[in-house]
Motif scaffolding. Structure first.
Motif, PDB file in Angstrom:
ATOM      1  N   LEU A  44      -1.782  34.297  98.403  1.00  0.00           N
ATOM      2  CA  LEU A  44      -2.954  34.781  99.130  1.00  0.00           C
ATOM      3  C   LEU A  44      -4.250  34.320  98.490  1.00  0.00           C
ATOM      4  CD1 LEU A  44      -1.727  38.430  99.807  1.00  0.00           C
ATOM      5  CD2 LEU A  44      -1.752  36.516 101.421  1.00  0.00           C
ATOM      6  N   SER A  45      -4.138  33.445  97.480  1.00  0.00           N
ATOM      7  CA  SER A  45      -5.310  32.881  96.812  1.00  0.00           C
ATOM      8  C   SER A  45      -5.513  31.433  97.239  1.00  0.00           C
ATOM      9  CB  SER A  45      -5.132  32.941  95.286  1.00  0.00           C
ATOM     10  OG  SER A  45      -6.169  32.221  94.641  1.00  0.00           O
ATOM     11  N   GLN A  46      -6.746  31.077  97.514  1.00  0.00           N
ATOM     12  CA  GLN A  46      -7.102  29.701  97.865  1.00  0.00           C
ATOM     13  C   GLN A  46      -7.847  29.012  96.722  1.00  0.00           C
ATOM     14  OE1 GLN A  46      -6.186  28.176 100.910  1.00  0.00           O
ATOM     15  NE2 GLN A  46      -4.909  30.014 100.914  1.00  0.00           N
ATOM     16  N   GLU A  47      -7.860  29.641  95.539  1.00  0.00           N
ATOM     17  CA  GLU A  47      -8.530  29.060  94.378  1.00  0.00           C
ATOM     18  C   GLU A  47      -7.627  28.000  93.749  1.00  0.00           C
ATOM     19  OE1 GLU A  47     -10.078  30.253  89.886  1.00  0.00           O
ATOM     20  OE2 GLU A  47      -9.389  31.816  91.266  1.00  0.00           O
ATOM     21  N   LYS A  48      -8.021  26.754  93.844  1.00  0.00           N
ATOM     22  CA  LYS A  48      -7.192  25.666  93.352  1.00  0.00           C
ATOM     23  C   LYS A  48      -7.215  25.597  91.827  1.00  0.00           C
ATOM     24  CE  LYS A  48      -6.998  22.654  97.373  1.00  0.00           C
ATOM     25  NZ  LYS A  48      -7.126  21.261  97.872  1.00  0.00           N
ATOM     26  N   ILE A  49      -6.048  25.266  91.264  1.00  0.00           N
ATOM     27  CA  ILE A  49      -5.904  25.094  89.820  1.00  0.00           C
ATOM     28  C   ILE A  49      -6.112  23.614  89.520  1.00  0.00           C
ATOM     29  CG2 ILE A  49      -4.446  25.516  87.824  1.00  0.00           C
ATOM     30  CD1 ILE A  49      -5.059  28.022  89.481  1.00  0.00           C
ATOM     31  N   THR A  50      -7.102  23.301  88.686  1.00  0.00           N
ATOM     32  CA  THR A  50      -7.418  21.906  88.401  1.00  0.00           C
ATOM     33  C   THR A  50      -6.897  21.445  87.049  1.00  0.00           C
ATOM     34  OG1 THR A  50      -9.582  22.560  87.521  1.00  0.00           O
ATOM     35  CG2 THR A  50      -9.470  21.946  89.860  1.00  0.00           C
ATOM     36  N   SER A  51      -6.593  22.381  86.143  1.00  0.00           N
ATOM     37  CA  SER A  51      -6.066  21.988  84.837  1.00  0.00           C
ATOM     38  C   SER A  51      -5.280  23.136  84.235  1.00  0.00           C
ATOM     39  CB  SER A  51      -7.201  21.577  83.887  1.00  0.00           C
ATOM     40  OG  SER A  51      -8.049  22.676  83.614  1.00  0.00           O
ATOM     41  N   THR A  52      -4.354  22.806  83.329  1.00  0.00           N
ATOM     42  CA  THR A  52      -3.558  23.796  82.624  1.00  0.00           C
ATOM     43  C   THR A  52      -3.570  23.455  81.141  1.00  0.00           C
ATOM     44  OG1 THR A  52      -1.484  22.558  82.795  1.00  0.00           O
ATOM     45  CG2 THR A  52      -2.036  24.037  84.621  1.00  0.00           C
ATOM     46  N   GLU A  53      -3.060  24.369  80.311  1.00  0.00           N
ATOM     47  CA  GLU A  53      -3.060  24.155  78.874  1.00  0.00           C
ATOM     48  C   GLU A  53      -2.158  23.002  78.460  1.00  0.00           C
ATOM     49  OE1 GLU A  53      -2.044  27.773  76.940  1.00  0.00           O
ATOM     50  OE2 GLU A  53      -3.771  28.878  77.717  1.00  0.00           O
ATOM     51  N   ASP A  54      -1.110  22.735  79.235  1.00  0.00           N
ATOM     52  CA  ASP A  54      -0.147  21.706  78.839  1.00  0.00           C
ATOM     53  C   ASP A  54      -0.281  20.404  79.635  1.00  0.00           C
ATOM     54  OD1 ASP A  54       0.642  23.044  81.082  1.00  0.00           O
ATOM     55  OD2 ASP A  54       2.757  23.069  80.603  1.00  0.00           O
ATOM     56  N   GLU A  55      -1.253  20.354  80.542  1.00  0.00           N
ATOM     57  CA  GLU A  55      -1.517  19.131  81.286  1.00  0.00           C
ATOM     58  C   GLU A  55      -3.027  18.998  81.447  1.00  0.00           C
ATOM     59  OE1 GLU A  55       0.842  18.498  84.848  1.00  0.00           O
ATOM     60  OE2 GLU A  55       2.171  20.104  84.217  1.00  0.00           O
ATOM     61  N   GLU A  56      -3.536  17.784  81.259  1.00  0.00           N
ATOM     62  CA  GLU A  56      -4.985  17.608  81.322  1.00  0.00           C
ATOM     63  C   GLU A  56      -5.539  17.916  82.707  1.00  0.00           C
ATOM     64  OE1 GLU A  56      -6.152  13.824  79.928  1.00  0.00           O
ATOM     65  OE2 GLU A  56      -5.443  14.148  77.875  1.00  0.00           O
ATOM     66  N   SER A  57      -4.836  17.520  83.732  1.00  0.00           N
ATOM     67  CA  SER A  57      -5.334  17.763  85.083  1.00  0.00           C
ATOM     68  C   SER A  57      -4.180  17.814  86.062  1.00  0.00           C
ATOM     69  CB  SER A  57      -6.320  16.672  85.515  1.00  0.00           C
ATOM     70  OG  SER A  57      -5.672  15.420  85.566  1.00  0.00           O
ATOM     71  N   LEU A  58      -4.431  18.432  87.197  1.00  0.00           N
ATOM     72  CA  LEU A  58      -3.442  18.520  88.274  1.00  0.00           C
ATOM     73  C   LEU A  58      -4.047  17.849  89.491  1.00  0.00           C
ATOM     74  CD1 LEU A  58      -2.458  22.250  87.729  1.00  0.00           C
ATOM     75  CD2 LEU A  58      -1.098  20.276  87.090  1.00  0.00           C
ATOM     76  N   LYS A  59      -3.411  16.799  89.946  1.00  0.00           N
ATOM     77  CA  LYS A  59      -4.031  16.002  91.000  1.00  0.00           C
ATOM     78  C   LYS A  59      -3.943  16.670  92.362  1.00  0.00           C
ATOM     79  CE  LYS A  59      -5.118  12.857  88.057  1.00  0.00           C
ATOM     80  NZ  LYS A  59      -6.526  12.730  87.622  1.00  0.00           N
ATOM     81  N   GLY A  60      -2.718  17.145  92.720  1.00  0.00           N
ATOM     82  CA  GLY A  60      -2.562  17.715  94.051  1.00  0.00           C
ATOM     83  C   GLY A  60      -3.068  16.737  95.106  1.00  0.00           C
ATOM     84  N   ASP A  61      -3.992  17.212  95.949  1.00  0.00           N
ATOM     85  CA  ASP A  61      -4.543  16.329  96.976  1.00  0.00           C
ATOM     86  C   ASP A  61      -5.838  15.672  96.496  1.00  0.00           C
ATOM     87  OD1 ASP A  61      -6.300  18.411  96.946  1.00  0.00           O
ATOM     88  OD2 ASP A  61      -5.985  19.025  99.031  1.00  0.00           O
ATOM     89  N   GLY A  62      -6.051  15.689  95.192  1.00  0.00           N
ATOM     90  CA  GLY A  62      -7.238  15.055  94.640  1.00  0.00           C
ATOM     91  C   GLY A  62      -8.159  16.024  93.930  1.00  0.00           C
ATOM     92  N   ASP A  63      -8.049  17.316  94.242  1.00  0.00           N
ATOM     93  CA  ASP A  63      -8.939  18.288  93.598  1.00  0.00           C
ATOM     94  C   ASP A  63      -8.180  19.531  93.151  1.00  0.00           C
ATOM     95  OD1 ASP A  63      -8.385  19.231  96.106  1.00  0.00           O
ATOM     96  OD2 ASP A  63     -10.442  19.827  96.597  1.00  0.00           O
ATOM     97  N   GLY A  64      -6.949  19.327  92.690  1.00  0.00           N
ATOM     98  CA  GLY A  64      -6.186  20.448  92.158  1.00  0.00           C
ATOM     99  C   GLY A  64      -5.075  20.893  93.087  1.00  0.00           C
TER     100      GLY A  64
END
Length: 261
Positions: free
Chosen positions: A168-188
């Protein structure tokens, strides 16, 4: 076919759950009420019975069975492992229980409830049908979607409503502690997309993941958690009362188990 996302809701925000558990901590301290049990005690009992049936039996000299609950809230589900029941009572089991929640007030509440239950459990237990297990509990405040667990895994990982809330959250995750970034569709990545990947990392090979949901059907849960890259296969499901309407039948809640291969 793309997975349909749920519309956003305050139930998908951390601020909402902070308020909920801060209030429940105050109520517990005042009158001893443990707070709301998501999906009710029936869901807890069904998940506990499933675990009793499918977790391996270990001798007293073996390591404890490691169980993790994601979004553990007031800890009701994990604390059901303090005892085992049956007629006659089963052998005592050794468990190491870990509850993780991103609300600090939830971990405070769960720890307080654990202390309270342990103080009275020996007096309340029915020795003809129940046995006290050897249980160690730890309650952690952590963001499951971002935390680096440094390879830590569990024999059984459980979810009772957490995936529902995160979807129910639309807040995209852009980075985590064990990965520099999460690409997804380009913005998390949305929590609904990232969560299954995070869960898959927490279940040991041959271990189990047990999830109860009210926002998705069993078929939808199976589709989301049996993607090849996750390494899960369908294990079993737990029956819930069904209803019929307009010539179709279904349930309001589903509980589904997966095995890590």
């Amino acid at each position: 076919m793309a997975e349909e996302e749920l519309p956003p809701s305050k139930l998908g925000t951390k601020s909402h759950w902070d308020e909920v558990y801060e209030r429940e901590v105050r109520v517990f301290n005042d009158v001893g009420d443990e707070g709301e049990v998501w999906f009710g005690e029936t869901a807890v009992k069904k998940m506990r019975r499933w675990a009793s049936k499918h977790l391996p039996r270990r001798s007293p000299d073996d390591p404890a069975i490691r169980i993790l609950e994601c979004g553990s809230g007031n800890g009701t589900l994990l604390l059901s492992f303090l005892t085992s029941s049956g007629s006659p009572p089963p052998e005592k089991q050794k468990f190491h229980l870990t509850g993780i929640d991103y609300c600090d007030s939830a971990t405070i509440l769960a720890s307080s409830i654990e202390t309270s239950r342990r103080e009275t459990l020996s007096e309340e237990i029915d020795e003809d049908e129940e046995i006290l297990n050897d249980v160690e509990c730890e309650w952690r405040t952590a963001d499951l979607l971002r935390k680096d667990f440094k390879g830590e895994t569990w024999d059984l990982v459980m979810d009772k409503g957490t995936y529902d809330a995160l979807c129910l959250s639309q807040e995209k995750i852009t980075s985590t502690e064990d990965e520099e970034s999460l690409k997804g569709d380009g913005d998390g990545m949305l929590p609904s997309q990232l969560y299954p990947e995070r869960i898959a990392k927490l279940v040991k090979k041959g271990g189990l993941f047990l999830i109860t949901s009210c926002n998705f059907t069993e078929e939808e849960i199976r589709a989301r958690y049996t993607k090849e890259e996750l390494g899960f296969e369908f294990h079993s499901s737990v029956p819930h009362p069904s209803f019929a309407f307009g010539g179709k039948s279904g349930t309001t809640v589903c509980t589904v188990a997966f095995k890590k291969i």
